[in-house]
Structure formats: structure tokens, C-alpha cells
Design an enzyme around this catalytic site. Structure first.
Site, PDB file in Angstrom:
ATOM      1  CE  LYS A  56      -3.790  -1.971   2.793  1.00 54.03           C
ATOM      2  NZ  LYS A  56      -4.894  -1.722   1.856  1.00 54.03           N
ATOM      3  NE  ARG A  72     -11.185  -9.582  -2.254  1.00 57.35           N
ATOM      4  CZ  ARG A  72     -11.581  -8.628  -3.102  1.00 57.35           C
ATOM      5  NH1 ARG A  72     -11.838  -8.952  -4.369  1.00 57.35           N
ATOM      6  NH2 ARG A  72     -11.697  -7.383  -2.713  1.00 57.35           N
TER       7      ARG A  72
END
Length: 522
Positions: free
Chosen positions: A296, A370
């Protein structure tokens, strides 16, 4: 690390005679012709403040107007009582315009109670005389006031080593004025609010804890300790058991960190077997998310300590469930991992075999949530459940689409509508979103059963991609709902209402209410 606690009790004594450090009244604004009569005419005291107004010889609204009060929702104005009432301070909290023929909405009361209790930090003992209806809506209103007071008074214990002279202690005791303090229904609402708000505060503590102190093993230990103390069943799978059990998604995400992953399972069994239904709760527990190899940007990355807010909310909800004891069986699954870049990290291009045997092509290691949730949801379906509620800080797309206050909910349409209705009722709004076929088609993989994200790395429908992926790991007979709380789970701005800066505890209250709804209605 535990935040300072606040206690609640009921009182039916004349508010003007209460031996407290501050007395709180509600204040409405008036609109139209009523407001045109002058500054004081634009204000209206809410019900419950009658004896306070009498003590001020009818000049209370005039005095508040001179101090700048407008009655706007959440506005707090304090004035010295100067012997007019027993309490040395009178605080007026804005409730907005007076509702026509009704008491303020529960969420209005919840936010007002939170705002005024926070503003009265430094006053050890506070009494609230906010307006409560005298009909069937009274329990919901009382619950809202109680929750708001407990949550607005929350303050994370923190890590400061130097005393802060301007930092006043949170209110230690809140008294709520009611017609009958011995009423069983009212006392029951106070007990429930104490349990549920206490769970929310615990969730906030976990989210606000520094990530170096809450890596997966430590988080698992903290949850397990609290759950055992609450009487819940606990199972903790370490990295060896996870690898042996085929939890490919959890292992893949966690293998880049020296702090290994965990899967915590909590079990609540109702007395008498309950109503025969089974509920599964699943929460994302990424204790820190660097993005892994797909790292990130540095800006704002410190807030990624909150990427375990879903697991914190589910674990805390289970503590509340153990206290309120609904007549339905509930099992929670908390996959925990730290997503770090290293020589052992999983990579873009990897193909991972998940718990249910499906093969997933990894395109972005920052779509890690996920991966761990899929394993946990597949395990929940294998164990057997009728309803599956999963919550996670899954996508930035949720914030883009719905903002910082409204969660996105995807899954079985009927269950999504149930989540929306419950969220509205408890003050944690959620909005149902679709799972279009074209989004699933965009996640087709040339080499595996599905890719994590859109194969072209297209972020269109980013929130929906998360829901579509998770659907692959829910069996057809299970009704399910995915609640994306990327925005509502963490409040980075100034305190407002009963939200303080940092973790919010969303959606603990929604999950508890959903479980109670299933217990009552199937």
C-alpha cells in the site's frame, strides 16, 4: 488494555433534587413562526426538564439562548446552576426540532446522550433527563439513551506516559431518569444496554490497540480469554493445524509474517437447545495490512491496524450474546493473519487451494481479506448453519460508494434486507448492493477456478467484486450476508455523537440484534 468503565442506573427522584455533579436536559429548536418571536422563543425544553425549568423561574430557555444555544442535534451548552438545583451544573443537549406528536427518534437520543456524556468528562456522576415516550416505544428509547451514554463516555486507555493536565476523566456513573426505576422492563433494558455497549467498548479497545501488541497469536489469546470468561466454547487453530486442515487462504496470507496466523472458533449453545436454527458469524481479522507484495501507499497506512475490526466486532458480539442468552445456537469464526511483505509472502500469480478445494489465482496480495474469509466461510458451511453473517473491512470501494457511515451489504436478498432493517433500527445503517453476473465474469481465471479480483485489475465495482468472490464459498442452502464496514468501522475525525476517534465497534449492535431476531422469528 481496558478503557475506563462507566456504570448505569435508573432513578425516579425529582431531577432538581438529585445529588449529582451535572444534570442533563434536552433542548429542541423551533422552526417557522415559533422561532420568529426572539432568541428564547426559538428554543423549547424537552419533556423531563419541567422541574429544572421551574427552579429557574421560567428563565432557563432565555439563559440558554444568551449562551448561544440553538437546539441543534448534539449541541451541548453548560451553565452553572448557582444553587437553583442540587447539581452544580445544568447541561442542555440539542435534539433538533420537536417531533410532531412523538418523542425524538432513538438514534437522535443515542447521539445526544453520547455527545453530552462526553462533554461532561470530569463530572464523576451525571443524571440524564432526556425525553422518553410513555408507550410501546419506551424500551427502544431507553435502550438508545443508555447505549449512547456508555459509548459516548468511552475513551481508549492509550499509551501516554506523561499526565495530561487538560485530559479529564470520563464520567464514571450515569443515572437515567425514568417514571419508575423499579420497572422490570426498564431494568431489563439497562442490563441489555450494559452488556451490548460493553461489548462495543471491548471491540473498540481491540481495534485501537497498537498493532505491535495485537498480532495474530496475541489477538487470538485475547479473544479466547474473554470468550472463556463469558462461558463460550473456544477452539484455536495454530499455523500447524491450519496447514494440516487445508486452510490455504489463511496460510497464504499469513505466511509472510513472523507472527503466524490463527483461526479462532467461538460457540454459544442456548439452554434447552434453542429454536433449532443455527447462526454463523464470520469476521475478518487482519491485524495489520501492509498490502503484502502489492504494498500500500504509506499515507494513512497506520490506520490498517483497524483491518481486524470485523473479527473484533464478531468476537465482541459473541460476548454480548453470551450475556443476553438468545434461544438460538451461534458459532463465530475469526480468521486472523498479518499481511506482510517478506521472502515468504504469497505472490501475485500464485494459485492457492482453499479450504473447500477451489483454486484461486492471486492477482493482488492486497486483496487478502477475502482469502482468509473464504476459508472461514467454507468451514462454517461445512459445520452446518442456516444463516451466515460475515463482516469485514473489505474494500475501499465501500467508502467510495456509500461513505464513512453506511455499510454495504451483499448476499441473499432477503437476508440483506433483514440486515438493512436491523441496521436502521440500531443506528448502524447498511445498504443492499447487487452481485451482477458481469462482475463474476470479469473474475474468470485462465488457470484457476476464480481470480481474487477482476482479471484486468479493473476496480469498477470494487466492492461488488469482494461480495462476488465470497459467494463462491457459501453453499447453496445457506442464507448469507456480507457486511462491508471499511468506512463505518473506524472514525478518523473528531468525536461526534457516541462515536469517539478510532474504532467505532460497528457492527456489534447489528449482529446482536440479528441473532436475537433469528431467535425470536427464525
Amino acid at each position: 488494555m481496558t478503557s475506563p468503565s462507566t456504570t448505569l442506573s435508573l432513578v425516579d427522584t425529582d431531577p432538581a433534587e438529585l445529588a449529582v455533579d451535572a444534570i442533563v436536559i434536552g433542548l429542541h429548536s423551533q422552526a417557522g413562526e415559533q422561532a420568529a418571536t426572539g432568541p428564547a422563543g426559538a428554543l423549547l425544553l424537552a419533556s423531563g426538564a419541567e422541574s429544572i425549568a421551574a427552579a429557574f423561574d421560567g428563565k432557563l430557555t432565555e439563559t440558554l439562548a444568551l449562551l448561544g444555544a440553538t437546539g441543534a442535534p448534539g449541541e451541548v451548552i453548560k451553565l452553572a446552576a448557582l444553587g437553583t438545583v442540587t447539581a452544580p451544573v445544568v447541561a442542555a443537549v440539542g435534539l433538533g426540532p420537536e417531533p410532531t406528536g412523538a418523542a425524538p427518534a432513538p438514534e437522535t437520543l443515542r447521539r445526544a446522550a453520547g455527545a453530552v456524556v462526553r462533554a461532561l468528562a470530569g463530572a464523576p456522576r451525571v443524571a440524564l433527563t432526556l425525553p422518553l415516550p410513555d408507550d410501546a416505544d419506551a424500551p427502544a428509547a431507553l435502550r438508545a439513551v443508555a447505549e449512547g451514554a456508555l459509548l459516548g463516555g468511552y475513551r481508549f486507555a492509550g499509551y501516554k506516559t506523561v499526565p495530561q493536565p487538560t485530559r479529564r476523566d470520563p464520567v464514571a456513573e450515569v443515572l437515567i431518569a425514568v417514571p419508575d426505576a423499579a420497572d422490570a422492563t426498564a431494568r431489563g433494558e439497562i442490563a441489555r444496554a450494559t452488556a451490548v455497549a460493553g461489548a462495543v467498548r471491548t471491540s473498540r479497545d481491540w481495534v485501537n490497540t497498537a498493532p505491535n501488541e495485537l498480532r495474530p497469536p496475541a489477538f487470538a489469546d485475547a479473544v479466547a480469554e474473554a470468550a472463556r470468561a463469558a462461558g463460550l466454547g473456544v477452539e484455536v487453530l495454530d499455523e500447524v493445524a491450519l496447514r494440516a486442515g487445508g486452510y490455504g487462504g489463511i496460510i497464504a496470507v499469513g505466511q509472510g509474517s513472523e507472527a503466524p496466523p490463527r483461526l479462532v472458533t467461538l460457540t454459544y449453545t442456548p439452554s434447552g437447545g434453542g429454536n433449532g436454527k443455527r447462526v454463523a458469524l464470520v469476521g475478518k481479522g487482519i491485524t495489520f495490512d501492509t498490502g503484502g507484495i502489492s504494498i500500500k501507499p504509506a499515507q494513512g497506512m497506520w490506520e490498517m491496524k483497524s483491518d481486524m475490526a470485523g473479527a473484533a466486532a464478531v468476537a465482541a458480539a459473541m460476548l454480548a450474546i453470551a450475556a443476553v442468552r438468545p434461544s438460538v445456537a451461534v458459532t463465530a469464526y475469526l480468521p486472523m493473519a498479518e499481511n506482510m511483505p517478506s521472502g515468504t509472502s504469497y505472490r501475485p500469480g500464485d494459485v492457492i487451494t482453499m479450504y473447500n478445494g477451489k483454486k484461486v489465482e492471486v492477482l493482488n496480495t492486497d486483496a487478502e481479506g477475502r482469502m482468509i474469509l473464504a476459508d472461514a466461510m467454507a468451514r462454517a458451511c461445512e459445520d452446518g448453519t442456516d444463516y451466515l453473517f460475515e463482516t469485514s473491512t473489505l474494500t475501499g470501494g465501500q467508502v467510495v460508494a456509500l461513505g464513512k457511515r453506511v455499510a454495504g451489504v451483499m448476499g441473499t436478498p432477503e437476508l440483506c434486507e433483514r440486515v438493512r432493517a436491523v441496521g436502521d433500527a440500531v443506528g448502524e445503517p447498511a445498504w443492499p448492493m447487487p452481485l451482477p453476473d458481469d462482475v463474476r465474469k470479469g473474475m474468470d481465471s485462465d488457470v484457476a477456478d476464480i481470480s481474487q479480483v477482476n482479471a484486468g485489475m479493473d476496480r469498477a465495482g470494487h466492492m461488488l467484486q469482494g461480495g462476488v468472490f465470497l459467494r463462491e464459498f457459501v453453499t447453496e442452502e445457506v442464507a448469507w450476508a456480507h457486511i462491508d464496514i471499511a468506512g463505518p468501522s473506524y472514525h478518523s475525525g473528531e468525536a461526534t455523537g457516541y462515536w469517539t476517534k478510532g474504532g467505532t465497534g460497528v457492527p456489534v449492535r447489528t449482529l446482536v440484534q440479528l441473532v436475537e431476531d433469528v431467535a425470536a422469528n427464525g
